[in-house]
Design a protein around this motif. Structure first.
Motif, PDB file in Angstrom:
ATOM      1  N   LEU A 234       0.825  -1.204   0.000  1.00 30.59           N
ATOM      2  CA  LEU A 234       0.000   0.000   0.000  1.00 30.59           C
ATOM      3  C   LEU A 234       0.858   1.252   0.000  1.00 30.59           C
ATOM      4  O   LEU A 234       1.973   1.250   0.534  1.00 30.59           O
ATOM      5  N   PRO A 235       0.340   2.349  -0.558  1.00 30.41           N
ATOM      6  CA  PRO A 235       1.024   3.637  -0.395  1.00 30.41           C
ATOM      7  C   PRO A 235       0.879   4.116   1.045  1.00 30.41           C
ATOM      8  O   PRO A 235       0.080   3.590   1.821  1.00 30.41           O
ATOM      9  N   ASP A 236       1.643   5.115   1.385  1.00 31.49           N
ATOM     10  CA  ASP A 236       1.671   5.608   2.767  1.00 31.49           C
ATOM     11  C   ASP A 236       0.474   6.519   3.017  1.00 31.49           C
ATOM     12  O   ASP A 236       0.590   7.756   3.059  1.00 31.49           O
ATOM     13  N   ARG A 237      -0.688   5.895   3.161  1.00 31.14           N
ATOM     14  CA  ARG A 237      -1.918   6.629   3.474  1.00 31.14           C
ATOM     15  C   ARG A 237      -2.929   5.645   4.036  1.00 31.14           C
ATOM     16  O   ARG A 237      -2.719   4.430   4.020  1.00 31.14           O
ATOM     17  N   ALA A 238      -4.038   6.194   4.547  1.00 31.13           N
ATOM     18  CA  ALA A 238      -5.085   5.331   5.087  1.00 31.13           C
ATOM     19  C   ALA A 238      -5.691   4.495   3.962  1.00 31.13           C
ATOM     20  O   ALA A 238      -5.890   4.978   2.841  1.00 31.13           O
ATOM     21  N   ALA A 239      -5.980   3.243   4.280  1.00 27.38           N
ATOM     22  CA  ALA A 239      -6.522   2.338   3.260  1.00 27.38           C
ATOM     23  C   ALA A 239      -7.391   1.292   3.941  1.00 27.38           C
ATOM     24  O   ALA A 239      -7.343   1.102   5.163  1.00 27.38           O
ATOM     25  N   THR A 240      -8.188   0.619   3.118  1.00 30.96           N
ATOM     26  CA  THR A 240      -9.028  -0.469   3.595  1.00 30.96           C
ATOM     27  C   THR A 240      -8.575  -1.770   2.962  1.00 30.96           C
ATOM     28  O   THR A 240      -7.715  -1.788   2.069  1.00 30.96           O
ATOM     29  N   PHE A 241      -9.194  -2.858   3.407  1.00 33.30           N
ATOM     30  CA  PHE A 241      -8.828  -4.157   2.845  1.00 33.30           C
ATOM     31  C   PHE A 241      -9.201  -4.242   1.371  1.00 33.30           C
ATOM     32  O   PHE A 241      -8.566  -4.982   0.603  1.00 33.30           O
ATOM     33  N   ALA A 242     -10.216  -3.481   0.934  1.00 32.34           N
ATOM     34  CA  ALA A 242     -10.556  -3.460  -0.494  1.00 32.34           C
ATOM     35  C   ALA A 242      -9.389  -2.917  -1.310  1.00 32.34           C
ATOM     36  O   ALA A 242      -9.094  -3.422  -2.409  1.00 32.34           O
TER      37      ALA A 242
END
Length: 659
Positions: free
Chosen positions: A581-589
Motif C-alpha cells: 500500500l502507499p503511505d496513506r489510510a486504506a481499507t482491505f478493499a
C-alpha cells in the motif's frame, strides 16, 4: 443303606435342578421371564386349589375366582395376611413366602439381564444403525483432533470410531470436542477389529459417507502398513459395487502410497473400486516445516487455513450473473468471501490464476472461495482502482542459511521441499549427531540432484554445539529441529524440546539470534510446554488431522490445501504493509485491488489485530477444546471496509506464484 439312597437321590435331584437352572439362564431374556411367569402362575393356581381343598366351607372364599384373587394378593403383598382369620394364617404364610421367592426370582432375572445389556452397551459391541455417517477405523491421537475439527465446522455429523482400544479411553479422548461452542457432532465408539468383515458390518461401513483409516499408534511403521492394507481389503470386500463414500487413509510414509492404492483398484480385491485419498503424514509435515522456514508467522497462517476457525476454502457453483465474465470480475464481484481460484467444468483447477489462464467463466465452473461457510456470500461488489506504492516492487528473495537438527524419516521430504522453496544460492546444513551415517547418505543423494541449494552434513553432536552457542545454527536464518519418531516412547518429544532449550541457551550466551526456529513434535500437547517466542513455532501432527478433517467434510478442496502446503506452485506469503500500500489510510478493499494488480490474491492480515488484549481468553477456550498448537492468529477474509492496521508488525497475507 436307606439313608445312603436318600442322600444319593437328594444329590441327583439337586444336580438336576442346578442343570435346569443353568439351561434356563442360557435362554433369551424374554423366554426366561416367560418361564418364571408360567411357574408363578402354576404356584398361584396350586395355592388357590389348596385353599379350596383345606377350607371348602369358607364363605369368604366361596369359589375358584376368589381363591385365585386371595392367592395373588398374598403373593404380591405380604401385609395382606394380617386380615386373615387364625385358621387360615398358616396357609397365608406359605403363600406369602412363596410369592416373595417368586417375585425375587423375577426381579433377579430382570436385573441380571439389564446388567448384561448395560455391559454390552459399555463394551461397544452393539450394532450401529446409521446412514451417511463418518466412520473412523482404528485409533491414534489424531482421531480426537479430527473430531475437534469436525465439531468446529458446525456441520451436523455422526462420527463412529471402531477400534480395539479401550472404549472408555477413547470416549475420554473425544470429550474435548463436545466443549466446542455450537457444535453438532455426535460420537459413537464401538469395540472391534477393523480388519474383520463382521465388525465392519456392525458399524454400517457400507452406508458411511466417508471412512478414515488410521493405524494404531502402537504399531511400527512396517506393521502399520500391513494393518492398513488388511483393513482396506476387508472394507473393499463388504462394500457394494455402488459404494460412493470416500476412503481417506493416513499413511505414515509416502512409500506406502503405491501399495495401499492397489487395495482400491477395480476388481483386484473386490467388486468395483474404492475411491482412496491417501494422506502421507511425513509429506504433509515436511511441507509445513519447509514453509515455516521462509517467513515469521507463516506456520500460524497455514494452520489457520487448515483449521475450521470460521474461515475455510469451499467450492461453490458459479452464479449465473458471472457466466461469461473473467476471473478478475468474479474476484471483485463476490462479497463476504474471497475468490481464490476456479475449477472448470472439465475438472481443471486453477488457484490464483493469471489473466491468460482463465479467459471466461462458463456454466458448470465452480469458484474456490475463502469463506465462513458454503454459499455464505453474495455478488454485486466492486474493488477500487489499484494504487500501488511508488516503491512497491516486491524485494527479491535473498539466499537463506538453514540448519536442520536431528534425523527422522521426514528429512528426506524436507530436503526436497527446501530445494523447491528456498531462494537460489541458499545453504542447508544437516546436524544429525549419532545418526550422521544415515543423514550423510541422504544429503549426498540430494546434493547430486540439487541445482539451486547447497547441502552439507555435520556429524558432530548438535546438543553440545547448540549449548555453547558457537555453531552457526545460533545465527541461522532458520533452524528446524526434527522430532523423535519412536512411537513406543511416551516422552519422545522431550528430546526435541530439550534441543530447543539448548539452542535458546546457546543464543543467549552467544548474543546471536536465529531468525526462525521450527520444532517438530509428535504430540500436540507438547506444544504448550514451551513458552512461544516471536519467530518460533512448534509443528505437531495436528496439521495432519486438520487435513484429514477437511478431506472428510469437503473432499473437493483437499487438492487445493495440498498445493498450498507445498513450496512449488501457488503458496502463501506475508507482505509488509508498505510493500502492498502507499503511505496513506486504506481499507482491505484497497489491499485486494493492489494485490490482484500484481497477479496475487490478498486474503487477510497477520497478526490478527482483533486478538490483541484477548490472548488469554482465546488460549483458555482453545485449551478446553483440546487445541494447544497455536499462539498467534491471522485474520482471514476480513470485511472489505476494514481499515488496514497501523501497527508496524502488520503484514498482508497473499497467495502468489513462484518462490
Amino acid at each position: 443303606m436307606e439313608s445312603r439312597l436318600f442322600q444319593r437321590a437328594g444329590r441327583s435331584a439337586r444336580a438336576w435342578v442346578i442343570y435346569r437352572l443353568d439351561q434356563l439362564l442360557t435362554l433369551p431374556p424374554l423366554v426366561q421371564v416367560g418361564v418364571l411367569f408360567l411357574l408363578t402362575a402354576v404356584l398361584v393356581g396350586a395355592f388357590a386349589w389348596l385353599e379350596l381343598a383345606v377350607h371348602p366351607r369358607d364363605t369368604t372364599i366361596p369359589n375358584g375366582t376368589e381363591a385365585l384373587w386371595w392367592t395373588v394378593t398374598h403373593f404380591l403383598d405380604g401385609g395382606t395376611m394380617v386380615m386373615d382369620p387364625p385358621y387360615r394364617r398358616l396357609l397365608a404364610l406359605g403363600a406369602t413366602c412363596t410369592g416373595v421367592f417368586a417375585v425375587s426370582l423375577l426381579t433377579a432375572a430382570l436385573t441380571s439381564k439389564m446388567g448384561e445389556r448395560i455391559d454390552d452397551l459399555r463394551s461397544g459391541l452393539n450394532p450401529v444403525v446409521e446412514r451417511g455417517h463418518v466412520l473412523c477405523l482404528g485409533y491414534d491421537p489424531n482421531v480426537a483432533l479430527v473430531a475437534r475439527e469436525i465439531a468446529r465446522s458446525g456441520q451436523r455429523c455422526t462420527l463412529v470410531v471402531l477400534a480395539l482400544e479401550d472404549k472408555d479411553r477413547i470416549d475420554v479422548a473425544l470429550k474435548p470436542a463436545r466443549h466446542v461452542p455450537n457444535h453438532r457432532l455426535r460420537t459413537v465408539v464401538r469395540t472391534g477389529d477393523p480388519r474383520n468383515e463382521q465388525a465392519l458390518l456392525r458399524v454400517a461401513a457400507q452406508r458411511a459417507r466417508a471412512v478414515i483409516v488410521t493405524p494404531p499408534a502402537s504399531l511400527s511403521d512396517e506393521d502399520s502398513v500391513e494393518w492398513t492394507l488388511s483393513t482396506l481389503l476387508a472394507l473393499h470386500r463388504i462394500v457394494e459395487e455402488g459404494f460412493h463414500g470416500r476412503v481417506i487413509v493416513e499413511a505414515r510414509r509416502t512409500e506406502a502410497r503405491e501399495l495401499l492404492s492397489l487395495a482400491g483398484e477395480r476388481d483386484l480385491s473386490g467388486p468395483g473400486m474404492l475411491s482412496l485419498d491417501i494422506v502421507a503424514s511425513d509429506e504433509v509435515i515436511a511441507g509445513i516445516l519447509a514453509q515455516s522456514t521462509r517467513q515469521d508467522g507463516l506456520y500460524f497462517v497455514l494452520r489457520h487455513l487448515l483449521a475450521f476457525d470460521g474461515c475455510e476454502l469451499y467450492m461453490d457453483p458459479l452464479p449465473a450473473e458471472l457466466e461469461g465474465h473473467g476471473f478478475d470480475d468474479a474476484h471483485a464481484a463476490v462479497v463476504d468471501a474471497i475468490v481464490v481460484g476456479v475449477q472448470t467444468a472439465a475438472g481443471r483447477t486453477w488457484l490464483c490464476p493469471m489473466p491468460d489462464q482463465v479467459e471466461r467463466l462458463q456454466r458448470g465452473d465452480r469458484l474456490i472461495v475463502l469463506s465462513s461457510g458454503k454459499h455464505r456470500w453474495r455478488t454485486g461488489g466492486t474493488l477500487p482502482t489499484p494504487l500501488l506504492p511508488t516503491a512497491g516492487s516486491i524485494p527479491s528473495p535473498v539466499p537463506q542459511n538453514v540448519c536442520v537438527v536431528g534425523y527422522n524419516h521426514t528429512l528426506h521430504h524436507l530436503l526436497r521441499e527446501l530445494e523447491d522453496g528456498l531462494p537460489e544460492g541458499s545453504h542447508v546444513r544437516v546436524v544429525a549427531g549419532a545418526q550422521s551415517e544415515e543423514a550423510t547418505r541422504l544429503v549426498e543423494h540430494e546434493r547430486e540432484q540439487a541445482r539451486r541449494v547447497r547441502f552439507e552434513c555435520d556429524s558432530r553432536p548438535p546438543a553440545k554445539l547448540a549449548h555453547h552457542g558457537k555453531h552457526e545454527m545460533c545465527s541461522a536464518d532458520a533452524v528446524v529441529i526434527l522430532g523423535d519418531e519412536d512411537a513406543h516412547d511416551e516422552n519422545g518429544d522431550a528430546s526435541a524440546l530439550a534441543m530447543l532449550l539448548r539452542l535458546r541457551h546457546g543464543m543467549k550466551v552467544s548474543g546471536n539470534r536465529a531468525r526462525r526456529v521450527v520444532t517438530e513434535v509428535r504430540d500436540p500437547r507438547s506444544a504448550m510446554h514451551i513458552v512461544p517466542r516471536r519467530g518460533d513455532c512448534v509443528v505437531s501432527s495436528d496439521v495432519v488431522a486438520m487435513l484429514l478433517a477437511q478431506s472428510v467434510l469437503d473432499s473437493d478442496v483437499a487438492s487445493v490445501y495440498r498445493e498450498l502446503l507445498s513450496p512449488g506452485g501457488v503458496t502463501v506469503h506475508l507482505r509488509p504493509r508498505q510493500v502492498q500500500l502507499p503511505d496513506r489510510a486504506a481499507t482491505f478493499a484497497d489491499v485486494m485491488a493492489n494485490a490482484r494488480a500484481r497477479g496475487e490474491i490478498a486474503i487477510g492480515f497477520y497478526p490478527d489485530p482483533r486478538s490483541r488484549g484477548h490472548e488469554r481468553e482465546i488460549a483458555r477456550q482453545r485449551l478446553e477444546e483440546g487445541d494447544v498448537g497455536g499462539s498467534e492468529d491471522a485474520w482471514l477474509n476480513p470485511p472489505r471496509d476494514t481499515p488496514v492496521p497501523e501497527e508496524p508488525d502488520t503484514q498482508v497475507v497473499v497467495l502468489a506464484h513462484g518462490r
